[in-house]
Design a protein around this motif. Structure first.
Motif, mmCIF file in Angstrom:
data_model
loop_
_atom_site.group_PDB
_atom_site.id
_atom_site.type_symbol
_atom_site.label_atom_id
_atom_site.label_comp_id
_atom_site.label_asym_id
_atom_site.label_seq_id
_atom_site.Cartn_x
_atom_site.Cartn_y
_atom_site.Cartn_z
ATOM 1 N N ARG A 267 81.495 221.107 44.098
ATOM 2 C CA ARG A 267 82.281 220.275 43.582
ATOM 3 C C ARG A 267 82.887 219.063 44.505
ATOM 4 N NH1 ARG A 267 86.995 223.805 40.669
ATOM 5 N NH2 ARG A 267 85.019 225.006 39.865
ATOM 6 N N GLY A 268 83.431 218.182 43.856
ATOM 7 C CA GLY A 268 84.190 217.264 44.617
ATOM 8 C C GLY A 268 83.075 215.976 44.758
ATOM 9 N N GLU A 269 82.187 215.700 43.660
ATOM 10 C CA GLU A 269 81.250 214.880 43.792
ATOM 11 C C GLU A 269 81.898 213.253 43.577
ATOM 12 O OE1 GLU A 269 78.159 213.827 40.679
ATOM 13 O OE2 GLU A 269 77.294 215.138 42.170
ATOM 14 N N GLN A 270 81.340 212.466 44.316
ATOM 15 C CA GLN A 270 81.757 210.994 44.396
ATOM 16 C C GLN A 270 80.661 210.206 44.087
ATOM 17 O OE1 GLN A 270 84.894 210.148 44.640
ATOM 18 N NE2 GLN A 270 85.745 212.060 45.565
ATOM 19 N N THR A 271 80.740 208.838 43.675
ATOM 20 C CA THR A 271 79.680 208.102 43.334
ATOM 21 C C THR A 271 79.830 206.843 44.395
ATOM 22 O OG1 THR A 271 81.263 206.695 41.867
ATOM 23 C CG2 THR A 271 79.950 208.471 40.850
ATOM 24 N N ALA A 272 78.662 206.186 44.714
ATOM 25 C CA ALA A 272 78.686 205.153 45.599
ATOM 26 C C ALA A 272 77.298 204.303 45.320
ATOM 27 C CB ALA A 272 78.574 205.716 47.069
ATOM 28 N N ARG A 273 77.420 203.287 45.823
ATOM 29 C CA ARG A 273 76.172 202.099 45.610
ATOM 30 C C ARG A 273 75.528 201.899 46.903
ATOM 31 N NH1 ARG A 273 74.763 201.377 39.851
ATOM 32 N NH2 ARG A 273 76.893 201.923 38.667
ATOM 33 N N ILE A 274 73.945 201.603 46.851
ATOM 34 C CA ILE A 274 73.455 201.259 48.049
ATOM 35 C C ILE A 274 73.960 199.822 48.393
ATOM 36 C CG2 ILE A 274 71.143 200.585 48.992
ATOM 37 C CD1 ILE A 274 71.494 203.844 48.570
ATOM 38 N N TYR A 275 74.473 199.859 49.643
ATOM 39 C CA TYR A 275 75.122 198.551 49.852
ATOM 40 C C TYR A 275 74.214 197.604 50.877
ATOM 41 C CZ TYR A 275 78.512 195.389 52.219
ATOM 42 O OH TYR A 275 79.172 194.371 52.715
ATOM 43 N N LEU A 276 73.604 198.636 52.144
ATOM 44 C CA LEU A 276 72.715 197.810 52.849
ATOM 45 C C LEU A 276 71.696 198.917 53.278
ATOM 46 C CD1 LEU A 276 75.476 196.443 55.455
ATOM 47 C CD2 LEU A 276 73.863 195.140 53.996
ATOM 48 N N ILE A 277 70.283 198.218 53.412
ATOM 49 C CA ILE A 277 69.107 199.030 54.140
ATOM 50 C C ILE A 277 68.882 198.473 55.484
ATOM 51 C CG2 ILE A 277 66.883 199.633 53.367
ATOM 52 C CD1 ILE A 277 67.525 199.282 50.450
ATOM 53 N N ASN A 278 68.743 199.218 56.147
ATOM 54 C CA ASN A 278 68.706 198.817 57.555
ATOM 55 C C ASN A 278 67.170 198.652 57.982
ATOM 56 O OD1 ASN A 278 68.375 198.465 60.283
ATOM 57 N ND2 ASN A 278 69.869 199.989 61.079
ATOM 58 N N ARG A 279 66.561 197.786 58.521
ATOM 59 C CA ARG A 279 65.432 197.537 58.627
ATOM 60 C C ARG A 279 64.640 198.127 59.835
ATOM 61 N NH1 ARG A 279 64.222 197.171 53.296
ATOM 62 N NH2 ARG A 279 65.708 195.523 52.361
ATOM 63 N N SER A 280 65.556 198.509 60.728
ATOM 64 C CA SER A 280 64.732 199.198 61.837
ATOM 65 C C SER A 280 64.514 200.742 61.549
ATOM 66 C CB SER A 280 65.902 199.177 63.170
ATOM 67 O OG SER A 280 65.629 199.829 64.334
ATOM 68 N N ILE A 281 63.217 201.211 61.845
ATOM 69 C CA ILE A 281 62.908 202.465 61.930
ATOM 70 C C ILE A 281 63.013 203.161 63.095
ATOM 71 C CG2 ILE A 281 60.934 204.048 61.182
ATOM 72 C CD1 ILE A 281 59.796 201.661 59.772
ATOM 73 N N ASP A 282 63.671 204.323 62.826
ATOM 74 C CA ASP A 282 64.014 205.225 64.230
ATOM 75 C C ASP A 282 62.725 206.127 64.681
ATOM 76 O OD1 ASP A 282 66.719 204.529 63.991
ATOM 77 O OD2 ASP A 282 67.338 206.269 62.810
ATOM 78 N N THR A 283 62.755 206.652 65.697
ATOM 79 C CA THR A 283 61.729 207.264 66.454
ATOM 80 C C THR A 283 61.251 208.571 65.465
ATOM 81 O OG1 THR A 283 63.255 208.937 67.633
ATOM 82 C CG2 THR A 283 62.292 206.848 68.831
ATOM 83 N N ASP A 284 61.881 209.093 64.421
ATOM 84 C CA ASP A 284 61.627 210.062 63.541
ATOM 85 C C ASP A 284 61.360 209.676 62.304
ATOM 86 O OD1 ASP A 284 64.146 209.120 62.650
ATOM 87 O OD2 ASP A 284 64.922 211.241 62.120
ATOM 88 N N ARG A 285 60.782 208.159 62.318
ATOM 89 C CA ARG A 285 60.332 207.521 61.017
ATOM 90 C C ARG A 285 61.105 207.589 59.869
ATOM 91 N NH1 ARG A 285 57.528 204.213 63.539
ATOM 92 N NH2 ARG A 285 56.646 203.402 61.521
ATOM 93 N N SER A 286 62.491 207.358 60.386
ATOM 94 C CA SER A 286 63.779 207.283 59.222
ATOM 95 C C SER A 286 64.442 205.987 59.288
ATOM 96 C CB SER A 286 64.511 208.561 59.122
ATOM 97 O OG SER A 286 65.201 208.326 60.347
ATOM 98 N N VAL A 287 65.056 205.695 58.192
ATOM 99 C CA VAL A 287 65.883 204.407 58.205
ATOM 100 C C VAL A 287 67.296 204.683 57.685
ATOM 101 C CG1 VAL A 287 66.131 202.126 56.972
ATOM 102 C CG2 VAL A 287 63.677 202.832 57.704
ATOM 103 N N ARG A 288 68.421 204.237 58.534
ATOM 104 C CA ARG A 288 69.725 204.385 57.937
ATOM 105 C C ARG A 288 70.047 203.606 56.877
ATOM 106 N NH1 ARG A 288 70.045 209.137 60.433
ATOM 107 N NH2 ARG A 288 69.372 209.087 62.392
ATOM 108 N N VAL A 289 70.640 204.028 55.666
ATOM 109 C CA VAL A 289 70.919 203.314 54.409
ATOM 110 C C VAL A 289 72.441 203.500 54.193
ATOM 111 C CG1 VAL A 289 70.662 203.099 52.061
ATOM 112 C CG2 VAL A 289 68.439 203.509 53.493
ATOM 113 N N LEU A 290 73.239 202.471 54.224
ATOM 114 C CA LEU A 290 74.548 202.500 53.845
ATOM 115 C C LEU A 290 74.816 202.407 52.254
ATOM 116 C CD1 LEU A 290 76.234 200.569 56.444
ATOM 117 C CD2 LEU A 290 76.132 202.831 56.571
ATOM 118 N N ALA A 291 75.634 203.381 51.606
ATOM 119 C CA ALA A 291 76.285 203.424 50.285
ATOM 120 C C ALA A 291 77.695 203.113 50.487
ATOM 121 C CB ALA A 291 75.794 204.319 49.553
ATOM 122 N N ARG A 292 78.273 202.419 49.719
ATOM 123 C CA ARG A 292 79.503 202.109 49.576
ATOM 124 C C ARG A 292 80.373 202.921 48.465
ATOM 125 N NH1 ARG A 292 82.130 195.963 49.083
ATOM 126 N NH2 ARG A 292 80.714 195.758 50.707
#
Length: 398
Positions: A267-292
């Motif tokens: 429990r203790g679920e919170q809500t957020a909204r996608i705020y920024l999407i990083n366009r740099s892909i890491d070595t593991d083929r993933s991207v960091r996305v920020l949700a506020r």
């Protein structure tokens, strides 16, 4: 539902064998089996369950058709709670001195303006004394400047004396302003210094609402202005940093709603909204996305750097759906039961493997096998677990 009770109810008709009037069992040698009717002797296929009308009534089995509902498509992600650079704060001494009070502990929550430490420096007394003396001198120079200005206007006094007085007045004002700024910067009062109320101790306060993450200073330590007393992470603006793999990146866009909870928390679920999407892909083929986080409620339940689980809502999609109770699981697979044509006085239910999709408001999306006609095929919507119990051996005689 009490599945054990249902299983016992379903097994009653099979557990009792009829006897003759003499009390002997009606079981006969195989040579007499041909006397049975085809409807009683036929065995149901391995993926079907044969139930009597009484069993169906007692188990509360009901059928219905597959519905079409707008169910939200989601994307499950992992991540952690982070703060922006302006909310990661290093608390330093404003002026060298000895730490006389510091009561901080890692993990402690602090408020903006709360006193974090007290530092003592005897040189502060000299600064306050200089301010008081220059303040008194300023009063004298202002009066002298007015007098010399009047004499210069009447050509009584020498112009050189007037100019010197004007220069001393401006220099004293500048010196007084600098001393007042130094005193206020340490949280002290220039007005108190003017009254002769000097102090050698100043306080260090928190500039943000946050959590203490590190306390490298200790009581009695001499600190320089560059030394760090404590490290804070502000909680007024936290973000969920989510890991999105390259293949899923086209599904994510700014503004999407995200449901977030701490990893392993029910429990203790919170809500957020996608705020920024990083366009740099890491070595593991993933991207960091920020949700506020929304509503500012994350500060109470989401400690900085904590790992979290998130579900991104991708949008609604109209798809076949059934009540959650219509879908049963067995041996790692999921099934629904389809009502077949009657077998004499009995009804046959066929187990049909399916794949479960999104679950929302008590309904789950289902991926049906090829050739399934949702508009014509009755599906068990209540009592599916009772049929599962019978199908998996709940009705076998012990």
């Amino acid at each position: 539902m009490n599945y054990i009770a249902i299983a016992l109810i379903l097994t009653l008709p099979f557990a009792c064998k009829p006897k003759t009037e003499s009390g002997e069992s009606t079981d006969k040698p195989t040579t007499e089996a041909t006397a049975q009717t085809p409807a009683d002797s036929a065995e149901a296929p391995s993926d079907e369950v044969l139930l009597t009308a009484d069993q169906i009534r007692l188990a509360g089995i009901a059928t219905g058709l597959v519905e079409y509902r707008n169910l939200s498509q989601t994307l499950a992600l992992n991540g952690r709670v982070v703060a922006s650079a302006q909310n990661r704060v290093s608390i330093s001494a404003l002026q060298g001195g000895f730490v006389r009070q510091i009561t901080l502990l890692p993990g402690q929550r602090v408020r903006k303006g709360q006193v974090l430490a007290r530092v003592e420096n005897p040189d502060l007394i000299q600064v306050q004394q200089d301010y008081a003396e220059n303040r008194a001198r300023l009063t004298y120079l202002e009066a002298e400047y007015a007098r010399q200005q009047e004499l210069s206007r009447e050509n009584v006094g020498a112009l050189k004396v007037f100019q010197q007085t004007s220069s001393d007045l401006n220099a004293t004002r500048a010196r007084l302003s600098a001393l007042a700024l130094r005193i206020r910067r340490l949280g002290l009062s220039p007005e108190s210094a003017t009254k002769g109320q000097f102090t050698s101790t100043y306080t260090v306060s928190s500039p943000v609402n946050g959590v203490v993450t590190e306390v490298p200073a200790n009581l009695g330590q001499y600190v320089q202005p560059a030394d760090v007393l404590a490290q804070l992470v502000g909680t007024d603006q936290l973000f969920a940093e989510l890991t999105v793999f390259e293949k899923d990146l086209p599904l994510v866009r700014e503004g999407q709603r995200v449901r977030v909870r701490l990893a392993g928390a029910g429990r203790g679920e919170q809500t957020a909204r996608i705020y920024l999407i990083n366009r740099s892909i890491d070595t593991d083929r993933s991207v960091r996305v920020l949700a506020r986080f929304e509503g500012g409620s994350a500060a109470a339940t989401m400690p900085p750097n904590a790992f979290l689980q998130a579900v991104v809502e991708l949008g609604a999609n109209r798809s076949p759906a059934l009540p959650e109770g219509a879908i049963v699981s067995s041996e790692g697979k999921e099934y629904i039961f389809v009502a077949q044509a009657p077998h004499g006085n009995n009804t046959s239910y066929k187990a049909l493997p399916i794949r479960r999709g999104v679950t929302e408001d008590g309904y789950s999306g289902v991926v049906l096998p090829a050739g399934f006609d949702p508009a014509q095929t009755p599906v068990v919507v209540k009592g599916a677990y009772a049929i599962l119990s019978q199908w998996k051996g709940g009705g076998e005689e012990e």
